[in-house]
Motif scaffolding. Structure first.
Motif, PDB file in Angstrom:
ATOM      1  N   LYS A  55      14.405 -64.667 -58.002  1.00 32.39           N
ATOM      2  CA  LYS A  55      15.215 -63.528 -58.464  1.00 32.39           C
ATOM      3  C   LYS A  55      15.371 -62.488 -57.357  1.00 32.39           C
ATOM      4  O   LYS A  55      16.454 -61.923 -57.162  1.00 32.39           O
ATOM      5  CB  LYS A  55      14.565 -62.895 -59.692  1.00 32.39           C
ATOM      6  N   GLN A  58      17.873 -63.713 -54.784  1.00 29.47           N
ATOM      7  CA  GLN A  58      19.246 -63.551 -55.259  1.00 29.47           C
ATOM      8  C   GLN A  58      19.704 -62.103 -55.088  1.00 29.47           C
ATOM      9  O   GLN A  58      20.840 -61.841 -54.687  1.00 29.47           O
ATOM     10  CB  GLN A  58      19.337 -63.974 -56.728  1.00 29.47           C
ATOM     11  N   LYS A  62      22.720 -60.750 -52.522  1.00 35.26           N
ATOM     12  CA  LYS A  62      23.845 -60.015 -53.111  1.00 35.26           C
ATOM     13  C   LYS A  62      23.979 -58.615 -52.518  1.00 35.26           C
ATOM     14  O   LYS A  62      25.080 -58.155 -52.214  1.00 35.26           O
ATOM     15  CB  LYS A  62      23.671 -59.927 -54.623  1.00 35.26           C
TER      16      LYS A  62
END
Length: 225
Positions: A55, A58, A62
């Motif tokens: 997580k 990610q 981003k």
């Protein structure tokens, strides 16, 4: 990021207006004129192998920055904190006022508390602090009453204190904008009310999957000696 910078340049037809300093780099010329300080960079080795969750990875891909939970965990490492505190104390012994960018609210409070325990006048500035108390601490730092001001997410912009002698970037980031804002607090030279030189202390962590950070340091390599 570099790609975003390219897209921004394209909006203006890739035309860059340069000052003529006779072939000398703009940064070097402004240093000699006393407008920019001489940044003397020092690295402290932080975590040797810090692995991010899926997580967190990610989030990193981003936003090109670490999520708050990862920063909080990094700030809890006591070995790392001891190295940071020892280096801050060393710089205050050189009569330098230090501005510290921490990893979290708790990290900011912890570093400040540990410095005070060791006799170093310090204050923590965080988002959960009342405005009047925040202003009081900033004024004390500006007036020389505090040797160290530790903050998280508050003083990267809109903070003008000319007497900063040392900057500590303990918060890992690959954001060129954020890093530029942080080191900008120590770039003011003597001709504009700042110092001839400023010590920049970067805490370098080996964070798996966070290679963009090295690219960011390369981007700013012209700023320091």
């Amino acid at each position: 990021t570099i790609e975003e910078n390219k897209r921004l340049a394209a909006i203006f037809g890739n035309r860059l207006i340069n000052s003529d300093f006779g072939g000398e780099s703009t940064i070097d010329a402004l240093r000699k004129k006393g407008i920019l300080s001489n940044i003397i960079r020092k690295e402290i080795k932080g975590l040797s192998n810090f692995e991010l969750s899926e997580k967190s990875l990610q989030h990193l891909y981003k936003y090109l920055d670490l999520p708050t939970n990862a920063l909080k965990k990094i700030g809890e490492n006591q070995t790392r904190n001891k190295l940071i505190i020892n280096e801050i104390i060393a710089q205050t012994k050189n009569n330098l006022q230090c501005l510290v960018f921490s990893c979290s609210v708790n990290h900011s409070k912890y570093l400040s508390a540990m410095l005070n325990v060791q006799g170093i006048n310090s204050s923590s500035i965080t988002s959960d602090m009342g405005r009047s108390n925040r202003a009081k601490s900033i004024k004390s730092f500006r007036d020389g009453g505090l040797s160290v001001l530790v903050n998280y997410g508050i003083l990267s912009t809109g903070f003008d204190v000319p007497n900063i002698g040392a900057l500590f970037i303990t918060r890992p980031t690959s954001s060129i904008v954020l890093y530029n804002q942080m080191i900008g607090r120590g770039l003011r030279g003597p001709k504009v009310g700042g110092n001839e030189k400023c010590i920049l202390v970067d805490v370098i962590d080996n964070i798996i999957g966070f290679g963009q950070q090295n690219e960011m340091y390369d981007h700013f390599s012209g700023y320091w000696n």
